[in-house]
Enzyme design. Structure first.
Site, PDB file in Angstrom:
ATOM      1  N   LYS A 104      -2.470  -2.253   7.915  1.00 41.09           N
ATOM      2  CA  LYS A 104      -3.654  -1.697   8.560  1.00 41.09           C
ATOM      3  C   LYS A 104      -3.849  -2.313   9.932  1.00 41.09           C
ATOM      4  CE  LYS A 104      -6.432  -0.276   4.594  1.00 41.09           C
ATOM      5  NZ  LYS A 104      -7.732  -0.409   3.899  1.00 41.09           N
ATOM      6  N   TYR A 137     -10.290 -10.069  -6.768  1.00 39.79           N
ATOM      7  CA  TYR A 137      -9.380 -10.330  -7.880  1.00 39.79           C
ATOM      8  C   TYR A 137      -9.771 -11.572  -8.668  1.00 39.79           C
ATOM      9  CZ  TYR A 137      -6.710  -6.689  -5.698  1.00 39.79           C
ATOM     10  OH  TYR A 137      -6.341  -5.482  -5.172  1.00 39.79           O
ATOM     11  N   HIS A 181      -4.585  -8.711   3.693  1.00 42.84           N
ATOM     12  CA  HIS A 181      -6.029  -8.648   3.903  1.00 42.84           C
ATOM     13  C   HIS A 181      -6.420  -9.504   5.104  1.00 42.84           C
ATOM     14  CE1 HIS A 181      -6.821  -7.619  -0.610  1.00 42.84           C
ATOM     15  NE2 HIS A 181      -6.492  -6.549   0.096  1.00 42.84           N
ATOM     16  N   ARG A 222      -0.784  -1.822  -7.065  1.00 40.33           N
ATOM     17  CA  ARG A 222      -1.081  -2.908  -6.123  1.00 40.33           C
ATOM     18  C   ARG A 222      -2.098  -3.872  -6.737  1.00 40.33           C
ATOM     19  NH1 ARG A 222      -1.494  -4.321  -0.508  1.00 40.33           N
ATOM     20  NH2 ARG A 222      -3.633  -4.653   0.223  1.00 40.33           N
ATOM     21  N   HIS A 249      -2.398   2.497  -5.818  1.00 37.42           N
ATOM     22  CA  HIS A 249      -3.436   1.485  -5.697  1.00 37.42           C
ATOM     23  C   HIS A 249      -3.536   0.654  -6.974  1.00 37.42           C
ATOM     24  CE1 HIS A 249      -4.660   3.523  -2.056  1.00 37.42           C
ATOM     25  NE2 HIS A 249      -4.839   4.640  -2.725  1.00 37.42           N
ATOM     26  N   ARG A 290       0.854  -1.177   0.000  1.00 39.86           N
ATOM     27  CA  ARG A 290       0.000   0.000   0.000  1.00 39.86           C
ATOM     28  C   ARG A 290       0.900   1.240   0.000  1.00 39.86           C
ATOM     29  NH1 ARG A 290      -2.343  -3.387   4.081  1.00 39.86           N
ATOM     30  NH2 ARG A 290      -4.434  -4.132   3.514  1.00 39.86           N
TER      31      ARG A 290
END
Length: 292
Positions: free
Chosen positions: A167, A267, A258, A235, A232, A143
């Site tokens: 995150k 995806y 994730h 990525r 983004h 990210r």
């Protein structure tokens, strides 16, 4: 007294929610309180039903976030014994469909690298930094915030991995390709060695805004529309191209950081679209129809 601060503290302590997520949820809950005109803790289903009208002009994605914040908040109240009922059945039900991420073709990625590598031949610090940023965005799927805030200590001397804080403050190991490792070594020899940041600036580390600007400039030099390129998008290209190459979805989830595989599954839709085109273009019956 409102239970909102306790709910937000729980998100941080138990779920490891990112600061921006906590701030957004706090705003959503406080705005909902203002709309119903009373303490949210004791709101009835009839009061929550009125929120639909107040939120009627919101984008579907924004409405979905607000509804999610309220559902989690009232679930927290029930779990902690602060309420016996959950009135969120009265909330509006946004029919959202997550848009497919923008992606780059292999040819477009190659154009970007050609432009970056040509500039880096001068061994200019700015050009080598750009090549390193590009290699790590597309080669490791980082990210934007993860990349610009990397400390030098995240780069190992022997193992081909970076230690990334993602995150929610979750750490993960991200593999570094041979190409990215080569670019990293070039950059480490040129960067300001007095800074603790891998990509230093005058005031700390390279900002996300500056990273976006750098990539837009690169897109122009690579004859690509600048609006098509962002951290983004790179990525997304990393994930999509890995999946096309046969990567396992669980492995991709780990690489992207994730917490929920449902986020990674977007995806599969991108890859499915490619497979449909492949069948239409390469299937014997499709070829037969074109020859008719």
């Amino acid at each position: 007294m409102s239970a909102i601060p306790d709910f937000l503290a729980m998100l941080a302590a138990e779920r490891g929610a990112a600061r921006n997520t906590i701030l957004a949820y706090g705003r959503d809950l406080e705005q909902a309180e203002e709309l119903i005109g009373s303490n949210l803790d004791t709101a009835s289903s009839a009061q929550l039903a009125k929120l639909g009208a107040g939120w009627s002009d919101l984008a579907p994605s924004t409405l979905a976030r607000k509804v999610s914040a309220l559902r989690q908040f009232f679930g927290f109240l029930v779990d902690d014994g602060l309420r016996d009922d959950d009135p969120t059945h009265a909330l509006p039900r946004p029919a959202t469909r997550r848009p497919l991420p923008k992606i780059l073709s292999h040819e477009e990625v190659e154009s970007l690298f050609t432009a970056a590598e040509e500039a880096a031949q001068t061994n200019s610090p700015t050009a080598v930094r750009l090549l390193t940023l590009l290699e790590m965005l597309y080669g490791s799927g980082l990210r934007a915030t993860e990349l610009v805030s990397l400390p030098v200590s995240a780069v190992p001397r022997d193992a081909p991995f970076l230690t990334v804080i993602g995150k929610g403050g979750q750490a993960r190991m991200v593999p570094v390709s041979h190409r990215a490792d080569k670019a990293l070594k070039r950059w480490l020899a040129l960067r300001d060695s007095s800074s603790r940041w891998l990509f230093p600036s005058r005031t700390g580390h390279l900002s996300r805004v500056r990273l976006f600007q750098i990539l837009k400039d690169l897109a122009v030099r690579a004859d690509l529309p600048p609006e098509k390129l962002s951290p983004h998008v790179l990525r997304h290209a990393f994930a999509t191209h890995l999946l096309e190459g046969g990567a396992d979805l669980r492995a991709l989830q780990t690489l992207l950081g994730h917490s929920d595989i449902s986020t990674t599954q977007i995806y599969t839709h991108v890859d499915a679209a490619r497979l449909v085109r492949l069948v239409n273009e390469r299937h014997p019956l499709a070829r037969g129809r074109r020859s008719d």
